[in-house]
Design a protein around this motif. Structure first.
Motif, short mmCIF file in Angstrom:
data_model
loop_
_atom_site.label_atom_id
_atom_site.label_comp_id
_atom_site.label_asym_id
_atom_site.label_seq_id
_atom_site.Cartn_x
_atom_site.Cartn_y
_atom_site.Cartn_z
N CYS A 104 1.08 -2.00 9.88
CA CYS A 104 2.30 -2.18 8.98
C CYS A 104 2.94 -1.15 8.51
N GLY A 105 3.82 -0.37 9.51
CA GLY A 105 4.43 1.00 9.16
C GLY A 105 3.45 2.22 8.77
N ALA A 106 4.25 3.15 8.43
CA ALA A 106 3.58 4.37 8.30
C ALA A 106 2.78 4.16 6.87
N ALA A 107 3.45 3.51 5.95
CA ALA A 107 2.84 3.42 4.60
C ALA A 107 1.41 2.35 4.81
N GLY A 108 1.40 1.47 5.87
CA GLY A 108 0.15 0.60 6.06
C GLY A 108 -0.99 1.76 6.73
N TYR A 130 6.80 16.56 -2.31
CA TYR A 130 6.04 15.57 -1.18
C TYR A 130 6.65 14.10 -1.43
N PHE A 131 6.49 13.21 -0.61
CA PHE A 131 6.64 11.68 -0.64
C PHE A 131 5.70 11.13 -1.65
N VAL A 132 6.26 10.53 -2.75
CA VAL A 132 5.67 10.41 -3.92
C VAL A 132 4.66 9.35 -3.89
N ILE A 174 0.32 16.43 5.89
CA ILE A 174 1.67 17.29 6.12
C ILE A 174 2.79 16.42 6.63
N ASN A 175 4.04 16.68 6.30
CA ASN A 175 5.15 15.75 6.70
C ASN A 175 6.43 16.43 7.11
N SER A 176 6.42 16.51 8.49
CA SER A 176 7.60 17.19 9.07
C SER A 176 7.86 16.55 10.25
N ASN A 178 10.37 16.92 7.04
CA ASN A 178 10.04 16.44 5.57
C ASN A 178 10.97 15.63 4.95
N ASN A 179 10.39 14.61 4.02
CA ASN A 179 11.17 13.99 3.04
C ASN A 179 10.57 14.47 1.81
N PRO A 180 11.14 15.29 0.88
CA PRO A 180 12.64 15.32 0.82
C PRO A 180 13.44 16.21 1.36
N SER A 212 -1.05 13.89 9.70
CA SER A 212 0.31 14.28 9.99
C SER A 212 1.31 13.01 9.84
N ASP A 213 2.07 13.17 8.92
CA ASP A 213 2.72 11.72 8.51
C ASP A 213 4.21 11.99 9.29
N GLU A 214 4.55 11.46 10.14
CA GLU A 214 5.75 11.87 10.91
C GLU A 214 6.61 10.66 11.33
N PRO A 215 7.15 10.01 10.33
CA PRO A 215 8.01 8.86 10.49
C PRO A 215 9.35 9.58 11.02
N TYR A 216 9.67 10.72 10.79
CA TYR A 216 10.97 11.01 11.13
C TYR A 216 11.05 12.04 12.39
N ARG A 217 9.85 11.94 13.00
CA ARG A 217 9.74 12.90 14.28
C ARG A 217 10.74 12.83 15.12
N TYR A 240 2.58 7.29 12.46
CA TYR A 240 4.02 7.07 12.72
C TYR A 240 4.57 5.60 12.26
N SER A 241 5.91 5.64 12.58
CA SER A 241 6.60 4.41 12.19
C SER A 241 8.01 4.49 13.02
N HIS A 242 8.28 2.81 12.98
CA HIS A 242 9.72 2.83 13.80
C HIS A 242 10.56 2.46 12.67
N SER A 243 10.25 2.56 11.39
CA SER A 243 11.27 2.31 10.27
C SER A 243 12.57 3.14 10.46
N LYS A 244 12.51 4.39 10.92
CA LYS A 244 13.42 5.22 10.83
C LYS A 244 13.96 5.39 12.33
N ASP A 245 13.05 5.70 13.39
CA ASP A 245 13.72 5.63 14.73
C ASP A 245 14.30 4.68 15.35
N GLU A 251 10.80 -4.36 8.95
CA GLU A 251 9.89 -5.10 9.81
C GLU A 251 8.48 -4.81 9.75
N ARG A 252 8.27 -3.63 9.11
CA ARG A 252 6.97 -3.10 8.96
C ARG A 252 6.05 -2.66 10.12
N ILE A 253 6.55 -1.75 10.96
CA ILE A 253 6.02 -1.73 12.48
C ILE A 253 5.81 -0.08 12.33
C1 LIG Z 1 7.28 10.68 4.50
C2 LIG Z 1 7.45 9.04 4.61
N1 LIG Z 1 6.00 8.71 4.78
C3 LIG Z 1 5.88 7.48 4.91
C4 LIG Z 1 6.89 6.48 4.44
C5 LIG Z 1 6.85 5.17 4.86
O1 LIG Z 1 7.41 4.57 5.86
P1 LIG Z 1 7.16 3.02 6.48
O2 LIG Z 1 8.39 2.33 6.22
O3 LIG Z 1 6.99 3.34 7.98
O4 LIG Z 1 6.02 2.51 5.80
C6 LIG Z 1 8.32 7.00 4.46
C7 LIG Z 1 9.49 6.11 4.03
O5 LIG Z 1 10.49 6.61 3.50
C8 LIG Z 1 8.42 8.43 4.30
O6 LIG Z 1 9.54 9.07 3.81
#
Ligand SMILES: Cc1ncc(COP(=O)(O)O)c(C=O)c1O
Length: 395
Positions: A104-108, A130-132, A174-176, A178-180, A212-217, A240-245, A251-253
């Motif tokens: 369920c997304g990168a968060a899951g 970092y992503f809080v 790591i997150n690249s 990167n958010n923020p 490696s958290d890469e939702p923005y890859r 990985y996540s399809h939230s951004k790409d 939709e949480r995937i």
């Molecule tokens: C760095 C980072 N990791 C994880 C997430 C969570 O993404 P998801 O919607 O796939 O759960 C986000 C969402 O903004 C993010 O910015």
């Protein structure tokens, strides 16, 4: 008291992103939607690519037998095969279906991985800013966040990392891109980081995971090729996540991919599948799995994001803001012209411009702009940025 003391305390600390979002709703009621320039949330205004709606329509018109039933907790084999195939192309490593768990997304995915690997009290290293939500996710699974500063370009400092790793270190996140900050870690940096982890594992006789958290890859600019984080450390896990790409955050995937060269990959993947189940996710949404398996090569318009980045960056520089040009994602993290970033963000709010203070990401003295919004809102925000810049003597 219906809420536990811990949750009450955590809630009162809250998230700055959500706080700004909620305050934005009040401002919008007062001034009208078109007069509030909300750059606080990373919630893309872009619609998903047309291919998404085509697949959705196709499934609605030609439903697959049993497509709404329970499935194996790792996800549909066909989807895992499609993800493994695409990742193999992108990463130059040979993934197969058994290396992939749909989530369920990168968060899951992050929660599943942390639940699987953490023993109580083990440390997880983060780099500020970092992503809080990482802090909450680590805490969810009995871990302890260990926050390290970055250098003036928001990159990890290996000397500080070396001194921070100890026998309780279980993972580093790591997150690249990167958010923020929007920075992208280079191949060289990833290599050095992995080399350091390998050395520390040998020194302490421990296992340290590179998460490696890469939702923005896929949102990466200037024709840059995305360095592959998994190539350097065997105990590495991609989230990985399809939230951004694909602009599908509601939709949480997403998915977890384990480094196929990791010797413990089978045990780890079994742990991920089990934790996906017992955390109550059970499996990633069936409908989305059936759609994204056909969209592994599709992405929203990165050129559009790059154009927004270029325009906003040029304006902010011209106004005198100090800001690092992002290489990816859709955020900027300029320096606040005054030390108190919360006061600065409040000042921008006077002009109906909503941003998030750097303190919300563990780095005071900065603020985050999210530019995944319309050109109209971005253009509308410029006046406020300029007024506040002038007030604090920039330019
Ligand atoms: C760095 C980072 N990791 C994880 C997430 C969570 O993404 P998801 O919607 O796939 O759960 C986000 C969402 O903004 C993010 O910015």
């Amino acid at each position: 008291m219906p809420i536990s003391e811990k949750i009450r305390k955590d809630m009162s600390q809250g998230s700055w992103i959500r706080r700004m979002f909620d305050e934005g709703i009040i401002l919008k009621q007062r001034y009208g939607n078109e007069n509030v320039f909300d750059l606080s949330l990373g919630n893309p205004v872009m619609e998903p690519p047309p291919e998404f709606h085509q697949e959705l329509l196709r499934l609605a018109q030609h439903p697959l037998p049993g497509m709404h039933r329970y499935m194996g907790n790792a996800g549909y084999p066909e989807t895992r095969v499609a993800v493994a195939k695409q990742l193999s192309l992108e990463a130059g490593l040979k993934f197969d279906m058994s290396d992939i768990v749909m989530t369920c997304g990168a968060a899951g995915a992050l929660n599943v991985v942390l639940k699987t690997i953490l023993n109580p009290g083990e440390e997880v290293i983060l780099f500020a800013p970092y992503f809080v939500e990482y802090i909450n996710y680590i805490d969810n699974h009995g871990g302890v966040p260990r926050i390290l500063p970055t250098d003036e370009r928001f990159l990890p400092r290996l000397d500080i990392l070396e001194a921070a790793i100890n026998k309780k270190t279980r993972a580093i996140i790591i997150n690249s891109p990167n958010n923020p900050t929007g920075v992208v870690y280079s191949d060289g940096l990833l290599h050095q980081l992995a080399e350091l982890l390998g050395r520390k594992e040998a020194q302490y006789g421990t296992e340290i995971f590179l998460l490696s958290d890469e939702p923005y890859r896929k949102i990466i600019y200037d024709g840059l090729k995305m360095p592959v984080s998994l190539q350097h450390h065997p105990r590495s896990i991609l989230v990985y996540s399809h939230s951004k790409d694909l602009a599908l955050p509601g939709e949480r995937i997403g998915y977890i991919a384990i480094n196929p060269t990791c010797e413990q990959r089978e045990e780890l993947t079994n742990g991920f599948i089990f934790c996906n189940r017992i955390l109550g996710y059970v499996n990633a949404p069936a409908l989305m799995q059936n759609i994204v398996r056909h969209l592994q090569q599709v992405t929203v318009s990165v050129a559009d994001y790059q154009r927004k980045r270029d325009s906003l960056y040029a304006h902010l520089k011209e106004m005198g803001y100090s800001v690092i040009k992002p290489g990816g994602a859709f955020y900027m993290f300029p320096k606040s012209p005054i030390e108190d970033d919360i006061a600065f963000v409040r000042e921008l709010q006077q002009w109906q411009v909503l941003t998030v203070p750097g303190s919300g990401f563990g780095s005071t003295g900065y603020f985050r702009i999210s530019y995944c919004t319309t050109d109209k809102i971005l253009e509308g925000s410029l006046d406020g940025f300029r007024k506040v810049a002038q007030k604090f003597g920039l330019g």
